[in-house]
Design a protein around this motif. Structure first.
Motif, PDB file in Angstrom:
ATOM      1  N   VAL A  39       0.843  -1.198   0.000  1.00  0.00           N
ATOM      2  CA  VAL A  39       0.000   0.000   0.000  1.00  0.00           C
ATOM      3  C   VAL A  39       0.879   1.249   0.000  1.00  0.00           C
ATOM      4  O   VAL A  39       0.659   2.184  -0.778  1.00  0.00           O
ATOM      5  CB  VAL A  39      -0.961   0.002   1.209  1.00  0.00           C
ATOM      6  N   ASP A  40       1.904   1.269   0.857  1.00  0.00           N
ATOM      7  CA  ASP A  40       2.787   2.436   0.906  1.00  0.00           C
ATOM      8  C   ASP A  40       3.560   2.588  -0.402  1.00  0.00           C
ATOM      9  O   ASP A  40       3.791   3.706  -0.874  1.00  0.00           O
ATOM     10  CB  ASP A  40       3.735   2.338   2.097  1.00  0.00           C
ATOM     11  N   PHE A  43       1.145   4.154  -2.831  1.00  0.00           N
ATOM     12  CA  PHE A  43       0.996   5.549  -2.408  1.00  0.00           C
ATOM     13  C   PHE A  43       2.175   6.371  -2.926  1.00  0.00           C
ATOM     14  O   PHE A  43       1.992   7.436  -3.527  1.00  0.00           O
ATOM     15  CB  PHE A  43       0.902   5.552  -0.881  1.00  0.00           C
ATOM     16  N   GLN A  58      -6.098  10.453  -2.114  1.00  0.00           N
ATOM     17  CA  GLN A  58      -6.536   9.065  -2.228  1.00  0.00           C
ATOM     18  C   GLN A  58      -6.318   8.265  -0.940  1.00  0.00           C
ATOM     19  O   GLN A  58      -7.126   7.416  -0.601  1.00  0.00           O
ATOM     20  CB  GLN A  58      -5.825   8.364  -3.380  1.00  0.00           C
ATOM     21  N   TYR A  59      -5.235   8.512  -0.216  1.00  0.00           N
ATOM     22  CA  TYR A  59      -4.890   7.658   0.922  1.00  0.00           C
ATOM     23  C   TYR A  59      -5.188   8.275   2.287  1.00  0.00           C
ATOM     24  O   TYR A  59      -4.995   7.634   3.312  1.00  0.00           O
ATOM     25  CB  TYR A  59      -3.417   7.236   0.841  1.00  0.00           C
ATOM     26  N   TRP A 131      -1.067   3.742   9.864  1.00  0.00           N
ATOM     27  CA  TRP A 131      -2.207   3.453   9.002  1.00  0.00           C
ATOM     28  C   TRP A 131      -3.306   2.782   9.811  1.00  0.00           C
ATOM     29  O   TRP A 131      -3.029   2.025  10.740  1.00  0.00           O
ATOM     30  CB  TRP A 131      -1.780   2.492   7.891  1.00  0.00           C
ATOM     31  N   ARG A 139      -5.991   3.688   5.335  1.00  0.00           N
ATOM     32  CA  ARG A 139      -5.958   5.143   5.266  1.00  0.00           C
ATOM     33  C   ARG A 139      -4.965   5.645   6.303  1.00  0.00           C
ATOM     34  O   ARG A 139      -4.748   5.021   7.340  1.00  0.00           O
ATOM     35  CB  ARG A 139      -7.343   5.757   5.543  1.00  0.00           C
TER      36      ARG A 139
END
Length: 149
Positions: A39-40, A43, A58-59, A131, A139
């Motif tokens: 995920v990171d 991002f 978005q995140y 997160w 998120r």
């Protein structure tokens, strides 16, 4: 928002995740951590390709908090994006180095190295992002960076 209030808010948010059982498939801690690491990476890729403001839109969400080393902290996705709107794609880049997710799957953290390029030159440093899992996916709960000497 002062630093003590921000720290207290983070502690309350983290404590709220303690003891809850995550819904969905059972993953090993290593699988959860690898997933958060990815995920990171996504991002970071989005920030490099489309700009950091777009990536934070978005995140982040309305509860996302950046702990700023000076001045007031930044709360909420729109405020985070507004701070970064003048940075072009590639203006803020980072490389995740490590991720760890809670066994519950509701909370995790990543850290890595960043580079910010602007009119005053280039700044390098490290970041930590906390997160939280939401119905929309991971998120940002909290973000902090420190400049390298």
């Amino acid at each position: 928002m002062n630093g003590k209030l921000a720290a207290a808010m983070m502690a309350v948010a983290l404590a709220g995740c303690a003891g809850k059982k995550a819904a969905g498939p059972t993953l090993s801690p290593q699988e959860r951590s690898r997933g958060l690491y990815e995920v990171d990476r996504r991002f970071a890729r989005l920030a490099a390709e489309q700009g950091p403001a777009r990536a934070f839109l978005q995140y982040a969400d309305g509860q996302s908090l950046r702990l700023n080393p000076t001045g007031p902290n930044t709360l909420g996705r729109d405020a985070l994006a507004a701070e970064l709107r003048d940075l072009p794609p590639g203006g803020l880049t980072w490389i995740p180095r490590f991720a760890e997710a809670a066994v519950s799957g509701e909370l995790g953290w990543t850290w890595g190295d960043y580079v910010m390029r602007g009119p005053q030159g280039e700044r390098r440093g490290r970041y930590v992002t906390v997160w939280r899992m939401t119905p929309l996916g991971w998120r940002i709960a909290g973000d902090i960076g420190t400049s390298a000497p």
